[in-house]
Design an enzyme around this catalytic site. Structure first.
Site, PDB file in Angstrom:
ATOM      1  N   ILE A   1       0.782  -1.134  -0.105  1.00 41.45           N
ATOM      2  CA  ILE A   1      -0.068  -0.064  -0.162  1.00 41.45           C
ATOM      3  C   ILE A   1       0.854   1.286  -0.022  1.00 41.45           C
ATOM      4  O   ILE A   1       1.637   1.350   0.902  1.00 41.45           O
ATOM      5  CB  ILE A   1      -0.788   0.111   1.268  1.00 41.45           C
ATOM      6  CG1 ILE A   1      -1.694  -1.275   1.553  1.00 41.45           C
ATOM      7  CG2 ILE A   1      -1.832   1.214   1.180  1.00 41.45           C
ATOM      8  CD1 ILE A   1      -2.280  -1.299   2.818  1.00 41.45           C
ATOM      9  N   HIS A   2       0.823   2.094  -0.999  1.00 41.51           N
ATOM     10  CA  HIS A   2       1.503   3.273  -1.122  1.00 41.51           C
ATOM     11  C   HIS A   2       0.837   4.472  -1.522  1.00 41.51           C
ATOM     12  O   HIS A   2       1.309   5.628  -1.237  1.00 41.51           O
ATOM     13  CB  HIS A   2       2.764   3.166  -1.745  1.00 41.51           C
ATOM     14  CG  HIS A   2       2.738   3.282  -3.314  1.00 41.51           C
ATOM     15  ND1 HIS A   2       2.587   2.265  -3.761  1.00 41.51           N
ATOM     16  CD2 HIS A   2       3.046   4.194  -3.911  1.00 41.51           C
ATOM     17  CE1 HIS A   2       2.299   2.461  -5.107  1.00 41.51           C
ATOM     18  NE2 HIS A   2       2.689   3.762  -5.441  1.00 41.51           N
ATOM     19  N   ARG A   3      -0.022   4.247  -2.401  1.00 40.05           N
ATOM     20  CA  ARG A   3      -0.855   5.365  -3.274  1.00 40.05           C
ATOM     21  C   ARG A   3      -1.334   6.465  -2.058  1.00 40.05           C
ATOM     22  O   ARG A   3      -2.125   6.194  -1.033  1.00 40.05           O
ATOM     23  CB  ARG A   3      -1.568   5.221  -4.147  1.00 40.05           C
ATOM     24  CG  ARG A   3      -1.150   4.488  -5.245  1.00 40.05           C
ATOM     25  CD  ARG A   3      -1.824   4.291  -6.337  1.00 40.05           C
ATOM     26  NE  ARG A   3      -1.356   3.694  -7.535  1.00 40.05           N
ATOM     27  CZ  ARG A   3      -0.664   4.367  -8.539  1.00 40.05           C
ATOM     28  NH1 ARG A   3      -0.380   5.588  -8.586  1.00 40.05           N
ATOM     29  NH2 ARG A   3       0.133   3.665  -9.616  1.00 40.05           N
TER      30      ARG A   3
ATOM     31  N   ASP B   1      -2.054  -1.638  -4.302  1.00 42.54           N
ATOM     32  CA  ASP B   1      -2.578  -0.364  -5.134  1.00 42.54           C
ATOM     33  C   ASP B   1      -1.324   0.088  -6.030  1.00 42.54           C
ATOM     34  O   ASP B   1      -1.556   1.132  -6.637  1.00 42.54           O
ATOM     35  CB  ASP B   1      -2.878   0.720  -4.065  1.00 42.54           C
ATOM     36  CG  ASP B   1      -1.831   1.246  -3.205  1.00 42.54           C
ATOM     37  OD1 ASP B   1      -0.714   0.831  -3.306  1.00 42.54           O
ATOM     38  OD2 ASP B   1      -1.972   2.165  -2.412  1.00 42.54           O
TER      39      ASP B   1
END
Length: 383
Positions: free
Chosen positions: A216-218, A298
């Site tokens: 998860i990074h966005r 994501d």
């Protein structure tokens, strides 16, 4: 013959490895100058990759660091422009859709240096994403546009790019290609090396276990408390079935502390079936993707890599640039909806007949790209 390569984020270092490898194997007199913008730079997320992937360290590091989009891009453009005037390259190569990509393309185009964009034509059709603005602007500054997929190529045609243009290509008469994906090249090349050198499965304590890989990074997920809480509620529910390995992007770690409900944060951090890791190396990531039963992400890059290793993917976004993955039935768009994420996880967990057609080329995209760069440079010199 001189080529300048722009990198600025970890995925671009990995992508650049394929082209640098092709340059080294070509037998041609090609000098590659590497500029690291410093968009993302620390020991774990950048420098170690140069050693691990056996690619040259940057000739320049602009050390731009973080900042607003405008501030960061402007600093990069100023630094890149100065280097281009000093180096006078035949071609500038950019990858993907970061601010580094945009800065390099605009600086080179204004200096009348041809731009080659690798990963051209990808569209989410969501202009609220900074990446969408970057990739569109970069494509329209480029002379050579290399799309990894047929969908990306078709997007370029719809935007007015002309097929079968006569060489040599120019910024006003660009050439477009459907060439396959250089990340597929890298996955094939490094998978065997990872088997020998990575110990991530043993060190994480998941050897012999069924596990799901999650990234998860966005910012639209990390910076929105509702979305981030939905995702982590889903992860805690899924962890009841099997272990989850979660390499944490530094931004995600920071935003978890700020945006997760205190009870959910504590539950996640004390859940012995959610293995939270610092950023992992590319070889370690390949091992995790290769050994996982399923991937939740994501990340555009991780979506593809899951597909390369024939693993179904739950995409925690509203849309994807890699629409072919969804169309094959190997991935599903779930947004940040807790129930949909859980439902699609169970769907893929139980589905045994998922197919993975060869939609990303033959593993030789980098060689093709390099040949076209050389050909266009040589033709331009004759004129």
């Amino acid at each position: 013959m001189k080529i300048v390569t722009i990198i600025g984020a970890r995925p671009q270092i990995i992508k650049a490895a394929a082209l640098s490898r092709a340059v080294g194997n070509s037998g041609k007199d090609i000098h590659e100058v590497i500029i690291h913008t410093g968009q993302h730079y620390d020991e774990n997320m950048s420098r170690v990759f140069f050693d691990e992937l056996q690619i040259p360290h940057p000739d320049y590091n602009l050390n731009v660091g973080s900042g607003t989009h405008g501030e960061q891009t402007a600093k990069m453009m100023a630094g890149i422009e100065k280097i281009l005037f000093d180096e006078k390259p035949d071609m500038l190569v950019v990858y993907g859709d970061t601010n580094s990509t945009l800065a390099g393309a605009v600086a080179a185009a204004k200096a009348h240096i041809p731009v080659a964009h690798i990963e051209a034509g990808l569209r989410s059709f969501n202009k609220s994403m900074p990446e969408e603005i970057n990739r569109i602007c970069c494509d329209h500054c480029s002379t050579l546009l290399f799309s990894p997929t047929k969908t990306g190529f078709d997007n370029l045609v719809r935007e007015g790019f002309v097929q079968n243009t006569k060489k040599p290509f120019t910024i006003d008469r660009p050439g477009i290609y459907h060439c396959g994906d250089i990340m597929y090249d890298n996955s094939l090349h490094f998978a065997k090396i990872a088997e020998q050198e990575s110990d991530i499965i043993e060190s994480t304590g998941i050897k012999g276990k069924t596990f799901t890989l999650c990234t998860i990074h966005r910012d639209n997920n990390t910076d929105d408390p509702t979305r981030l809480n939905n995702i982590f509620n889903a992860l805690n529910e899924i962890s009841k079935k099997n272990d989850i390995v979660l390499p944490l992007h530094p931004r995600t770690k920071k935003m978890m502390a700020e945006n997760l409900d205190a009870q959910l944060l504590s539950q996640t951090e004390n859940n012995n079936r959610i293995h939270i890791l610092p950023p992992v190396s590319f070889l370690d990531m390949i091992m995790l993707e290769n050994k996982a039963n399923l991937v939740l992400t994501d990340s555009g890059g991780v979506q593809k890599e899951a597909y390369f290793f024939k693993k179904p993917c739950v995409i925690m976004r509203r849309e994807t640039e890699w629409v072919e993955i969804v169309e094959t039935g190997a991935a599903a768009l779930c947004d940040a909806d807790k129930q949909t994420i859980i439902e699609k996880f169970h769907y893929f967990e139980n589905k045994k007949d998922i197919s993975f057609p060869a939609i990303f080329g033959d593993g030789k995209a980098a060689e093709f790209i390099l040949d076209e760069l050389i050909d266009n440079i040589e033709r331009a010199r004759i004129l």
